[in-house]
Design an enzyme around this catalytic site. Sequence first.
Site, PDB file in Angstrom:
ATOM      1  N   ARG A   1     -16.759  40.339 -21.974  1.00  0.00           N
ATOM      2  CA  ARG A   1     -15.971  42.257 -22.771  1.00  0.00           C
ATOM      3  C   ARG A   1     -15.811  41.781 -24.495  1.00  0.00           C
ATOM      4  NH1 ARG A   1     -12.852  45.319 -25.658  1.00  0.00           N
ATOM      5  NH2 ARG A   1     -10.665  45.022 -24.617  1.00  0.00           N
ATOM      6  N   ASP A   2     -13.778  41.388 -24.634  1.00  0.00           N
ATOM      7  CA  ASP A   2     -13.000  41.061 -26.088  1.00  0.00           C
ATOM      8  C   ASP A   2     -14.827  40.129 -26.881  1.00  0.00           C
ATOM      9  OD1 ASP A   2     -11.920  41.837 -28.214  1.00  0.00           O
ATOM     10  OD2 ASP A   2     -10.350  41.936 -26.971  1.00  0.00           O
TER      11      ASP A   2
ATOM     12  N   SER B   1      -3.664  45.204 -30.384  1.00  0.00           N
ATOM     13  CA  SER B   1      -4.745  44.898 -31.026  1.00  0.00           C
ATOM     14  C   SER B   1      -5.473  44.106 -31.945  1.00  0.00           C
ATOM     15  CB  SER B   1      -6.118  47.046 -31.162  1.00  0.00           C
ATOM     16  OG  SER B   1      -5.850  47.125 -29.379  1.00  0.00           O
TER      17      SER B   1
ATOM     18  N   HIS C   1     -17.780  41.015 -28.613  1.00  0.00           N
ATOM     19  CA  HIS C   1     -16.786  41.478 -30.330  1.00  0.00           C
ATOM     20  C   HIS C   1     -17.902  40.001 -31.520  1.00  0.00           C
ATOM     21  CE1 HIS C   1     -15.522  45.749 -30.331  1.00  0.00           C
ATOM     22  NE2 HIS C   1     -14.283  44.975 -30.022  1.00  0.00           N
TER      23      HIS C   1
ATOM     24  N   HIS D   1      -2.459  42.241 -23.572  1.00  0.00           N
ATOM     25  CA  HIS D   1      -3.397  41.489 -23.673  1.00  0.00           C
ATOM     26  C   HIS D   1      -3.155  41.004 -25.168  1.00  0.00           C
ATOM     27  CE1 HIS D   1      -7.896  42.163 -24.790  1.00  0.00           C
ATOM     28  NE2 HIS D   1      -7.236  42.592 -25.936  1.00  0.00           N
TER      29      HIS D   1
ATOM     30  N   TYR E   1      -6.684  46.783 -36.862  1.00  0.00           N
ATOM     31  CA  TYR E   1      -7.532  46.331 -35.350  1.00  0.00           C
ATOM     32  C   TYR E   1      -8.544  45.484 -35.385  1.00  0.00           C
ATOM     33  CZ  TYR E   1     -10.187  48.981 -31.191  1.00  0.00           C
ATOM     34  OH  TYR E   1     -10.269  48.436 -30.133  1.00  0.00           O
TER      35      TYR E   1
ATOM     36  N   HIS F   1      -3.450  38.668 -29.225  1.00  0.00           N
ATOM     37  CA  HIS F   1      -4.696  38.372 -30.010  1.00  0.00           C
ATOM     38  C   HIS F   1      -3.877  37.436 -30.566  1.00  0.00           C
ATOM     39  CE1 HIS F   1      -8.815  40.374 -29.775  1.00  0.00           C
ATOM     40  NE2 HIS F   1      -7.280  41.380 -28.985  1.00  0.00           N
TER      41      HIS F   1
END
Lengths: 320, 357
Positions: free
Chosen positions: B22-23, B176, B26, B205, B296, B207
């Site tokens: 899913r992520d 995000s 991108h 979550h 984002y 990054h």
Amino acid sequence: MDHRPRPIAAIVGPGNIGTDLLIKLQRSGTLDVRYMIGVDPASDGLRRARELGVEASAGGVDWLLDQEVVPDVVFEATSAKAHDANAPRYREAGIAAVDLTPAAVGPFVCPAVNLDEHLDAGGGTAPNINMITCGGQATIPIVSAVSRVTPVPYAEIVASISSRSAGPGTRANIDEFTETTSHALQAVGGAARGKAIIILNPVEPPMVMRDTVFAAIGPDADREAITESVHRMVAEVQQYVPGYRLKSEPQFDEPRPDWDGNGRVAVFLEVTGNGDYLPPWAGNLDIMTAAAARAGEQLALAWAHTKPDATNQKVQVAAK
Amino acid sequence: MTSANIASTGNPPVRIIDTTLRDGSHAVSHSFTVQQVRDISKALDHAGVPIIEVTHGDGLAGSSFNYGFSAVRDIDLVAAAAEAVTDAKIAVLLLPGLGTVHDLREAHAAGAGMARVATHSTEADVSVQHFGAARDLGMETAGFLMLSHRTEPARLAKQARTMADAGCQCVYVVDSAGALLPDGVRTRVDALVQELGDDAMVGFHGHQNLSMGVANSVEAYRAGARSIDGTLRALGAGAGNTPTEVLVTVLDAMGIPTGVDVEAALAAAEEVLAPIVRRMPVMDRSSIVQGRYGVYNSFLLHAERAADRYGVPAYQILRRVGEAGYVGGQEDMIIDVAIELAGLQRQAGEHNERVSA
């Protein structure tokens, strides 16, 4: 000069939208706004309406239909549920309805695109029109401006609004926005397929409403004609929404295989409200009240002069 | 440390959710094929990852001009993943305002067992109808408070409460933009744990923009987060996500049970994902700027495309987007900003010409 009396209007729903609408209608002067209807006697909106010289009642639609003089047109700024219940009563009473809720009892109307098609009250029945959504009012004119020049197999819009301008009704059923707007991009905008996206942005100070329209177009579409058509349409919308403007010239992208071989035109819009009762950044709410005022005035003029004699109408209602 | 020792540490277990499909979508511009999804899900399932998220990067119905079209419809990818696994549950992401309950029903029919509903970190109430629908369908639920770095802990906790009351079983602090530092993670996770108590789990979550993915995840665990996201080889938006295989290795070293077989996770990353993905996300100027200015992460590749098209540097576009306070989903504003910057650049060029003349 037209010496016939001005059509009489009522606004049902004395919230922020109803108040803003009242100010716009009074300024225009086309209609005689006689009633503001609510259900809560303590409502600020009813008080505001009285201050603006309008008879205001918390007696709901029952009270309105009981009046000696019923309106030619009613603006419904309540909820979909309320309008579903009220719509048949307006029709029986011979009152045209402009529906600002998502109920969509009647056809979708965007003044710059298809209002003329819905002014004719076929068979003497009181018409009912629906104002779609804020994002729809902002973007459908552009989709239509493209689709009147070249076929649009797919149109996609992104509406960004300030969080503060999204009320509890919108928040509780945000799917309704995306679904209704998607349908109207097709039915009114003329796209073969439509998709709508809405974003709520909480930034402070609040952001002015932004809308982006992406339309798929054939590889040989006439770009100059599209650009000209978009500019002409923007001028048309500006007639009733002065703060509606292009942020940049329409942007054309070359055809791509992952776009089914289509090219794309992208149009970036900004909608600043008139600041009548709602703040200027709430362009999303302003474009709804401005479009409703425009549509309601034309509809009432057409209906008031074609409907069965008002006195007879009243007698018919009383006989029921 | 052996696994026998781990069992005796008494650390509470943590659930790992892998969102490579899913992520990570991108980072491959939503080009995953059915075969790739099958292979990756199978490898993750084999490693004992309990939940695998499969959707367009922007969630159900994300395939669009604004976010990029999927090579394969994500509902078909959900079905492929559901068929490929034996134990893992398949999750889907939904962003209200883009995806709808209708899309969720389709995903559920295709085999999705979990719904993750994502809103900006101040807009949780738009998710209420989707949590209700997911629970009615019998799906497990999680809520994503996106760009959590922009919202103070106390306010974030109230938003988490809105989600939990709507039927959300696990609320995530979602970094995000990869902008949070460990302090910011701890205070936010702690605020959510205090607010939610036994009503819902708390998740994190992370990054990699500022190279904090794993460190922040450990901090989140210490503050009480019991569900943590990762992706294989950090495949994800912007600088990429917390790398799943590193995360489980670190948690193993700390004696924190995950139920994931570290060897198999390393194999999934090295032998299955690496050959599939040509360009891995990196911490470069653009993505570090994203982390620093809280932009984002999905905006990165869109900014690079707009940079090419309009001849302005991607990192400048991203910085301007960050200053304007744009939120997840406003990819259209990247083009808008690029046009504006290109105009300014042109004006400056004309001015310089006049001056030198």
